[in-house]
Design a protein around this motif. Structure first.
Motif, PDB file in Angstrom:
ATOM      1  N   SER A  36       0.772  -1.179   0.128  1.00  0.00           N
ATOM      2  CA  SER A  36       0.037  -0.045  -0.096  1.00  0.00           C
ATOM      3  C   SER A  36       0.905   1.292   0.022  1.00  0.00           C
ATOM      4  O   SER A  36       1.972   1.373   0.776  1.00  0.00           O
ATOM      5  CB  SER A  36      -0.947  -0.015   1.315  1.00  0.00           C
ATOM      6  N   LEU A  37       0.328   2.141  -0.594  1.00  0.00           N
ATOM      7  CA  LEU A  37       0.993   3.611  -0.569  1.00  0.00           C
ATOM      8  C   LEU A  37      -0.031   4.576  -0.514  1.00  0.00           C
ATOM      9  O   LEU A  37      -1.123   4.520  -0.978  1.00  0.00           O
ATOM     10  CB  LEU A  37       1.903   3.807  -2.165  1.00  0.00           C
ATOM     11  N   LEU A  38       0.495   5.533   0.446  1.00  0.00           N
ATOM     12  CA  LEU A  38      -0.266   6.665   0.891  1.00  0.00           C
ATOM     13  C   LEU A  38       0.079   7.889   0.856  1.00  0.00           C
ATOM     14  O   LEU A  38       1.319   8.046   1.162  1.00  0.00           O
ATOM     15  CB  LEU A  38      -1.061   6.457   2.295  1.00  0.00           C
ATOM     16  N   LEU A  39      -0.402   8.913  -0.011  1.00  0.00           N
ATOM     17  CA  LEU A  39       0.263  10.147  -0.265  1.00  0.00           C
ATOM     18  C   LEU A  39      -0.316  11.033   0.829  1.00  0.00           C
ATOM     19  O   LEU A  39      -1.569  11.019   1.332  1.00  0.00           O
ATOM     20  CB  LEU A  39      -0.165  10.532  -1.354  1.00  0.00           C
ATOM     21  N   VAL A  40       0.631  11.563   1.719  1.00  0.00           N
ATOM     22  CA  VAL A  40       0.442  12.304   2.960  1.00  0.00           C
ATOM     23  C   VAL A  40       0.626  13.987   2.891  1.00  0.00           C
ATOM     24  O   VAL A  40       1.880  14.035   2.312  1.00  0.00           O
ATOM     25  CB  VAL A  40       0.859  11.837   4.084  1.00  0.00           C
ATOM     26  N   LYS A  41      -0.431  14.832   3.583  1.00  0.00           N
ATOM     27  CA  LYS A  41       0.036  16.066   3.231  1.00  0.00           C
ATOM     28  C   LYS A  41      -0.744  16.769   4.483  1.00  0.00           C
ATOM     29  O   LYS A  41      -1.913  16.515   4.668  1.00  0.00           O
ATOM     30  CB  LYS A  41      -0.457  16.847   2.083  1.00  0.00           C
ATOM     31  N   ASN A  42       0.098  17.392   5.512  1.00  0.00           N
ATOM     32  CA  ASN A  42      -0.575  18.149   6.551  1.00  0.00           C
ATOM     33  C   ASN A  42      -1.258  17.024   7.430  1.00  0.00           C
ATOM     34  O   ASN A  42      -2.454  17.570   7.836  1.00  0.00           O
ATOM     35  CB  ASN A  42      -1.131  19.296   6.194  1.00  0.00           C
ATOM     36  N   GLU A  43      -0.714  15.823   7.623  1.00  0.00           N
ATOM     37  CA  GLU A  43      -1.222  15.252   8.564  1.00  0.00           C
ATOM     38  C   GLU A  43      -2.675  14.508   7.997  1.00  0.00           C
ATOM     39  O   GLU A  43      -3.618  13.961   8.698  1.00  0.00           O
ATOM     40  CB  GLU A  43      -1.482  15.727  10.093  1.00  0.00           C
ATOM     41  N   LYS A  44      -2.890  14.714   6.558  1.00  0.00           N
ATOM     42  CA  LYS A  44      -3.821  14.047   6.035  1.00  0.00           C
ATOM     43  C   LYS A  44      -3.526  13.036   5.023  1.00  0.00           C
ATOM     44  O   LYS A  44      -2.495  13.285   4.291  1.00  0.00           O
ATOM     45  CB  LYS A  44      -4.889  15.096   5.509  1.00  0.00           C
ATOM     46  N   ILE A  45      -4.286  11.920   4.999  1.00  0.00           N
ATOM     47  CA  ILE A  45      -3.989  11.104   3.696  1.00  0.00           C
ATOM     48  C   ILE A  45      -4.782  11.551   2.546  1.00  0.00           C
ATOM     49  O   ILE A  45      -6.196  11.713   2.393  1.00  0.00           O
ATOM     50  CB  ILE A  45      -4.350   9.496   3.975  1.00  0.00           C
ATOM     51  N   ILE A  46      -4.146  12.042   1.352  1.00  0.00           N
ATOM     52  CA  ILE A  46      -5.002  12.605   0.411  1.00  0.00           C
ATOM     53  C   ILE A  46      -4.892  11.565  -0.703  1.00  0.00           C
ATOM     54  O   ILE A  46      -6.069  11.922  -2.089  1.00  0.00           O
ATOM     55  CB  ILE A  46      -4.445  13.788  -0.259  1.00  0.00           C
ATOM     56  N   ALA A  47      -4.435  10.597  -1.105  1.00  0.00           N
ATOM     57  CA  ALA A  47      -4.241   9.555  -1.913  1.00  0.00           C
ATOM     58  C   ALA A  47      -4.075   8.154  -1.454  1.00  0.00           C
ATOM     59  O   ALA A  47      -3.132   8.097  -0.452  1.00  0.00           O
ATOM     60  CB  ALA A  47      -3.561   9.942  -3.008  1.00  0.00           C
ATOM     61  N   ALA A  48      -4.684   6.997  -2.154  1.00  0.00           N
ATOM     62  CA  ALA A  48      -4.269   5.699  -1.639  1.00  0.00           C
ATOM     63  C   ALA A  48      -4.124   4.802  -2.787  1.00  0.00           C
ATOM     64  O   ALA A  48      -5.126   4.898  -3.477  1.00  0.00           O
ATOM     65  CB  ALA A  48      -5.402   5.091  -0.504  1.00  0.00           C
ATOM     66  N   TRP A  49      -3.296   3.857  -2.568  1.00  0.00           N
ATOM     67  CA  TRP A  49      -3.272   2.748  -3.611  1.00  0.00           C
ATOM     68  C   TRP A  49      -2.847   1.617  -3.274  1.00  0.00           C
ATOM     69  O   TRP A  49      -2.157   1.625  -1.955  1.00  0.00           O
ATOM     70  CB  TRP A  49      -1.912   3.378  -4.608  1.00  0.00           C
ATOM     71  N   ASN A  50      -3.433   0.590  -3.362  1.00  0.00           N
ATOM     72  CA  ASN A  50      -2.961  -0.997  -2.760  1.00  0.00           C
ATOM     73  C   ASN A  50      -2.849  -1.942  -4.078  1.00  0.00           C
ATOM     74  O   ASN A  50      -3.583  -1.785  -5.165  1.00  0.00           O
ATOM     75  CB  ASN A  50      -4.259  -1.418  -1.886  1.00  0.00           C
ATOM     76  N   LEU A  51      -2.037  -2.770  -3.980  1.00  0.00           N
ATOM     77  CA  LEU A  51      -1.680  -3.837  -4.759  1.00  0.00           C
ATOM     78  C   LEU A  51      -1.619  -5.260  -3.910  1.00  0.00           C
ATOM     79  O   LEU A  51      -0.835  -5.276  -3.172  1.00  0.00           O
ATOM     80  CB  LEU A  51      -0.174  -3.560  -5.489  1.00  0.00           C
ATOM     81  N   SER A  62     -10.933   5.029  -1.863  1.00  0.00           N
ATOM     82  CA  SER A  62     -11.500   4.344  -0.447  1.00  0.00           C
ATOM     83  C   SER A  62     -11.223   2.946  -0.544  1.00  0.00           C
ATOM     84  O   SER A  62     -11.010   2.117   0.370  1.00  0.00           O
ATOM     85  CB  SER A  62     -12.978   4.660  -0.484  1.00  0.00           C
ATOM     86  N   LYS A  63     -11.269   2.114  -1.831  1.00  0.00           N
ATOM     87  CA  LYS A  63     -11.270   0.593  -1.781  1.00  0.00           C
ATOM     88  C   LYS A  63      -9.757   0.556  -1.224  1.00  0.00           C
ATOM     89  O   LYS A  63      -9.729  -0.559  -0.508  1.00  0.00           O
ATOM     90  CB  LYS A  63     -11.253   0.213  -3.159  1.00  0.00           C
ATOM     91  N   ALA A  64      -8.898   1.069  -1.657  1.00  0.00           N
ATOM     92  CA  ALA A  64      -7.482   1.175  -1.254  1.00  0.00           C
ATOM     93  C   ALA A  64      -7.234   1.064   0.269  1.00  0.00           C
ATOM     94  O   ALA A  64      -6.655   0.394   0.900  1.00  0.00           O
ATOM     95  CB  ALA A  64      -6.231   1.812  -1.978  1.00  0.00           C
ATOM     96  N   MET A  65      -8.074   2.258   0.883  1.00  0.00           N
ATOM     97  CA  MET A  65      -7.912   2.552   2.118  1.00  0.00           C
ATOM     98  C   MET A  65      -8.432   1.253   2.943  1.00  0.00           C
ATOM     99  O   MET A  65      -8.028   0.922   4.067  1.00  0.00           O
ATOM    100  CB  MET A  65      -8.658   3.762   2.589  1.00  0.00           C
ATOM    101  N   ASN A  66      -9.553   0.650   2.520  1.00  0.00           N
ATOM    102  CA  ASN A  66     -10.046  -0.547   3.135  1.00  0.00           C
ATOM    103  C   ASN A  66      -9.158  -1.857   3.188  1.00  0.00           C
ATOM    104  O   ASN A  66      -9.421  -2.548   3.943  1.00  0.00           O
ATOM    105  CB  ASN A  66     -11.374  -0.949   2.456  1.00  0.00           C
ATOM    106  N   ARG A  67      -8.494  -1.802   2.279  1.00  0.00           N
ATOM    107  CA  ARG A  67      -7.399  -2.882   2.086  1.00  0.00           C
ATOM    108  C   ARG A  67      -6.214  -2.867   2.800  1.00  0.00           C
ATOM    109  O   ARG A  67      -5.463  -4.001   2.652  1.00  0.00           O
ATOM    110  CB  ARG A  67      -7.114  -3.276   0.485  1.00  0.00           C
ATOM    111  N   ILE A  68      -5.808  -1.613   3.531  1.00  0.00           N
ATOM    112  CA  ILE A  68      -4.763  -1.450   4.087  1.00  0.00           C
ATOM    113  C   ILE A  68      -4.492  -2.427   5.343  1.00  0.00           C
ATOM    114  O   ILE A  68      -5.555  -2.439   6.120  1.00  0.00           O
ATOM    115  CB  ILE A  68      -4.712   0.049   4.594  1.00  0.00           C
ATOM    116  N   LYS A  69      -3.577  -3.221   5.372  1.00  0.00           N
ATOM    117  CA  LYS A  69      -3.375  -4.148   6.720  1.00  0.00           C
ATOM    118  C   LYS A  69      -2.191  -3.735   7.130  1.00  0.00           C
ATOM    119  O   LYS A  69      -1.091  -3.612   6.640  1.00  0.00           O
ATOM    120  CB  LYS A  69      -3.415  -5.411   6.289  1.00  0.00           C
ATOM    121  N   VAL A  70      -2.197  -3.447   8.514  1.00  0.00           N
ATOM    122  CA  VAL A  70      -0.772  -3.298   9.342  1.00  0.00           C
ATOM    123  C   VAL A  70      -0.865  -4.459  10.683  1.00  0.00           C
ATOM    124  O   VAL A  70      -1.651  -4.479  11.322  1.00  0.00           O
ATOM    125  CB  VAL A  70      -0.739  -1.831   9.905  1.00  0.00           C
ATOM    126  N   SER A  71       0.155  -4.994  10.424  1.00  0.00           N
ATOM    127  CA  SER A  71       0.410  -5.998  11.571  1.00  0.00           C
ATOM    128  C   SER A  71       1.794  -5.882  12.158  1.00  0.00           C
ATOM    129  O   SER A  71       2.571  -4.933  11.688  1.00  0.00           O
ATOM    130  CB  SER A  71       0.152  -7.501  10.973  1.00  0.00           C
TER     131      SER A  71
END
Length: 146
Positions: A36-51, A62-71
């Motif tokens: 997953s890659l998240l573009l961040v600006k001023n403590e906000k996520i403005i874009a998301a991508w997931n592979l 938003s679909k990419a945001m839902n697929r983000i997994k952090v373990s």
């Protein structure tokens, strides 16, 4: 998602803290079969991508945001960018932009979740030594009584 061919300044790897997030940059999360890659600006996520690495399925927004997994096994990298490079990346990845930016706390909450947080959230308490002794004694009395 398109990123520059030369990696920008690498600022942190591992556990994510709000203080480690740059004002402008991106966060890369590698977790098992997901990247997953998240573009961040001023403590906000403005874009998301997931592979999904296995199926090579890409998702955006938003679909990419839902697929983000952090373990605890996730590898998290944070990169700082200058304003010009950041603008270029945002323009080249228009399909990844979120309709509404998300607070960075969304990601930090996913990364900081540990066993104690989960137990307290669901009001589950760890058994005490006495609880375990009582269970063992009860079990032994049932076995011995046969």
């Amino acid at each position: 998602m398109w990123l520059p061919s030369e990696d920008p300044q690498h600022t942190v790897r591992g556990n994510l803290k709000k203080s480690q997030i740059p004002e402008v940059g991106y966060v890369k999360i590698l977790d098992g079969g997901n990247e997953s890659l998240l573009l961040v600006k001023n403590e906000k996520i403005i874009a998301a991508w997931n592979l999904n690495v296995k199926s090579l399925e890409e998702t955006y927004e938003s679909k990419a945001m839902n697929r983000i997994k952090v373990s605890s096994e996730s590898r998290i990298e944070v990169y700082k960018l200058d304003d010009n490079m950041f603008s270029t990346i945002v323009d080249l990845n228009e399909e990844c932009k979120l309709p509404l930016p998300s607070e960075i706390d969304f990601l930090i909450e996913k990364a900081d979740t540990d066993r104690q947080d989960v137990l307290s959230k669901y009001r589950i308490r760890d058994p005490s030594v006495d609880d375990i002794d009582n269970l063992l004694n009860d079990y032994k009395s049932k076995i011995g009584g046969r």
